[in-house]
Write a protein that holds these residues in place. Structure first.
Motif, PDB file in Angstrom:
ATOM      1  N   HIS A 245       2.429  12.643  -1.820  1.00 33.11           N
ATOM      2  CA  HIS A 245       0.985  12.879  -1.843  1.00 33.11           C
ATOM      3  C   HIS A 245       0.473  13.332  -0.477  1.00 33.11           C
ATOM      4  CE1 HIS A 245       0.944  11.048  -5.777  1.00 33.11           C
ATOM      5  NE2 HIS A 245       1.553   9.996  -5.300  1.00 33.11           N
TER       6      HIS A 245
ATOM      7  N   GLU B  85       0.813  -1.220   0.000  1.00 34.94           N
ATOM      8  CA  GLU B  85       0.000   0.000   0.000  1.00 34.94           C
ATOM      9  C   GLU B  85       0.848   1.273   0.000  1.00 34.94           C
ATOM     10  OE1 GLU B  85      -2.421  -0.409   3.475  1.00 34.94           O
ATOM     11  OE2 GLU B  85      -3.517  -2.118   2.667  1.00 34.94           O
TER      12      GLU B  85
ATOM     13  N   GLU C  87       0.008   4.653  -2.087  1.00 35.52           N
ATOM     14  CA  GLU C  87      -1.027   5.583  -1.640  1.00 35.52           C
ATOM     15  C   GLU C  87      -0.629   6.328  -0.374  1.00 35.52           C
ATOM     16  OE1 GLU C  87      -4.485   3.283   0.520  1.00 35.52           O
ATOM     17  OE2 GLU C  87      -3.744   2.114  -1.175  1.00 35.52           O
ATOM     18  N   HIS C  88       0.494   5.945   0.234  1.00 38.98           N
ATOM     19  CA  HIS C  88       0.979   6.612   1.448  1.00 38.98           C
ATOM     20  C   HIS C  88       2.314   7.314   1.207  1.00 38.98           C
ATOM     21  CE1 HIS C  88      -2.206   4.864   3.825  1.00 38.98           C
ATOM     22  NE2 HIS C  88      -1.958   3.715   3.257  1.00 38.98           N
TER      23      HIS C  88
END
Length: 119
Positions: free
Chosen positions: A36, A28, A31-32
């Motif tokens: 961002h 994951e 997305e971390h």
């Protein structure tokens, strides 16, 4: 009273992750990614577990008075702890830092925009 905006950062490090948990976090990671990162009401988590075990949550909180920053910091820390605990991730060395944006110094462009709006 005016509405105040607080940016709260909760930092710490993962501790005692199982190989499965580590693999899950690595899967994951996109997305971390820190690129961002944003301050959000629900909190945004960023980390680069491939490089180091540290993580950062960024929360956007609100209050009416300067003193509300303490409660906002506690809410953010509790939310970060719950997120980690609910997923079974061990952690250590949580540190919180909060900033009241109404007290932050304005940059040159912000000062010019404010002057233009007022005059």
């Amino acid at each position: 009273m005016t509405d105040r905006t607080f940016r709260v950062t909760v930092r710490g490090s993962f501790d005692g992750l199982t190989p499965e948990q580590r693999a899950e976090l690595l899967a994951e990671a996109a997305e971390h990614d820190v690129l961002h990162a944003a301050f959000t009401p629900e909190g945004h988590l960023s980390y680069d577990l491939a490089a180091r075990p540290f993580f950062t949550f960024r929360f956007l909180e609100h209050g009416e008075a300067e003193e509300d920053i303490v409660a906002a910091t506690m809410r953010a820390q509790t939310a970060a702890e719950l997120w980690l605990t609910d997923r079974g991730y061990g952690y250590k060395q949580l540190k919180c830092q909060a900033e009241d944006l109404s007290l932050a110094a304005l940059g040159k462009r912000q000062r010019q925009a404010r002057a233009a709006a007022e005059g």
